[in-house]
Design a protein around this motif. Sequence first.
Motif, short mmCIF file in Angstrom:
data_model
loop_
_atom_site.label_atom_id
_atom_site.label_comp_id
_atom_site.label_asym_id
_atom_site.label_seq_id
_atom_site.Cartn_x
_atom_site.Cartn_y
_atom_site.Cartn_z
N ASN A 13 0.83 -1.21 0.00
CA ASN A 13 0.00 0.00 0.00
C ASN A 13 0.86 1.26 0.00
O ASN A 13 0.58 2.22 -0.72
CB ASN A 13 -0.95 0.01 1.20
N PHE A 14 1.93 1.24 0.80
CA PHE A 14 2.85 2.37 0.85
C PHE A 14 3.50 2.58 -0.52
O PHE A 14 3.60 3.71 -1.01
CB PHE A 14 3.92 2.15 1.92
N LYS A 15 3.95 1.49 -1.14
CA LYS A 15 4.60 1.59 -2.46
C LYS A 15 3.61 2.10 -3.51
O LYS A 15 3.98 2.90 -4.37
CB LYS A 15 5.17 0.24 -2.89
N LYS A 22 4.54 9.88 -7.28
CA LYS A 22 5.56 10.08 -8.32
C LYS A 22 4.92 10.34 -9.67
O LYS A 22 5.40 11.17 -10.45
CB LYS A 22 6.50 8.87 -8.41
N LYS A 23 3.82 9.64 -9.97
CA LYS A 23 3.12 9.87 -11.23
C LYS A 23 2.56 11.29 -11.29
O LYS A 23 2.60 11.95 -12.33
CB LYS A 23 1.98 8.86 -11.40
N ALA A 24 2.03 11.76 -10.16
CA ALA A 24 1.49 13.13 -10.11
C ALA A 24 2.60 14.16 -10.31
O ALA A 24 2.43 15.13 -11.05
CB ALA A 24 0.78 13.36 -8.78
N ARG A 99 10.60 10.55 -14.60
CA ARG A 99 10.16 9.35 -15.32
C ARG A 99 10.93 8.13 -14.83
O ARG A 99 10.36 7.07 -14.59
CB ARG A 99 10.34 9.52 -16.82
N ALA A 100 12.25 8.31 -14.62
CA ALA A 100 13.07 7.21 -14.10
C ALA A 100 12.61 6.80 -12.70
O ALA A 100 12.56 5.61 -12.38
CB ALA A 100 14.54 7.62 -14.09
N VAL A 105 9.84 2.95 -9.05
CA VAL A 105 8.80 2.63 -8.06
C VAL A 105 7.80 1.64 -8.65
O VAL A 105 7.31 0.74 -7.96
CB VAL A 105 8.10 3.92 -7.57
N LYS A 106 7.52 1.75 -9.95
CA LYS A 106 6.60 0.81 -10.61
C LYS A 106 7.17 -0.61 -10.56
O LYS A 106 6.43 -1.57 -10.33
CB LYS A 106 6.36 1.25 -12.06
#
Length: 143
Positions: A13-15, A22-24, A99-100, A105-106
């Motif tokens: 959930n944290f990740k 990060k996407k935002a 982006r990196a 994180v993805k």
Amino acid sequence: MKKFSFQLESVMNFKNQRLENKKAEHANIIAMVNQQNVKIDSLLGKFKGVNFEFNQKKMAGISIIEAMEYSGFLYKLEVEIQREKRHLEVLQKREEEKRAEVVEVKIETSTLEKLKEKKLEQYNKEVQKSEELFIEEFVSRNL
């Protein structure tokens, strides 16, 4: 049998929350890059328009003072365009870094999701096995 629970659910959930953040951030920087491109295009358009007007006036005849004003203004626009292009390069570099980070994180979240899927599959196999044993035991008692 007890209900399935993934021990690393809170970490996952944290990740996932971190990934969304990060996407935002990445989306914000992309918007800034696009805005900077529009600003540069606007300045280039203005430069072309003023330069065209200057060339037209030169052909028709123009005073030296007016020609110097046009030259000075065009120079000022060139300097501003170059400054905005440097700012665009900085923004593009930040966008690449974000982006990196998003990709990193993805990868972390997808690894946890795959682990959860494996654990769930293992749990389901155990449940199925225990149910089969129960059915066999039930059938053997009733015979």
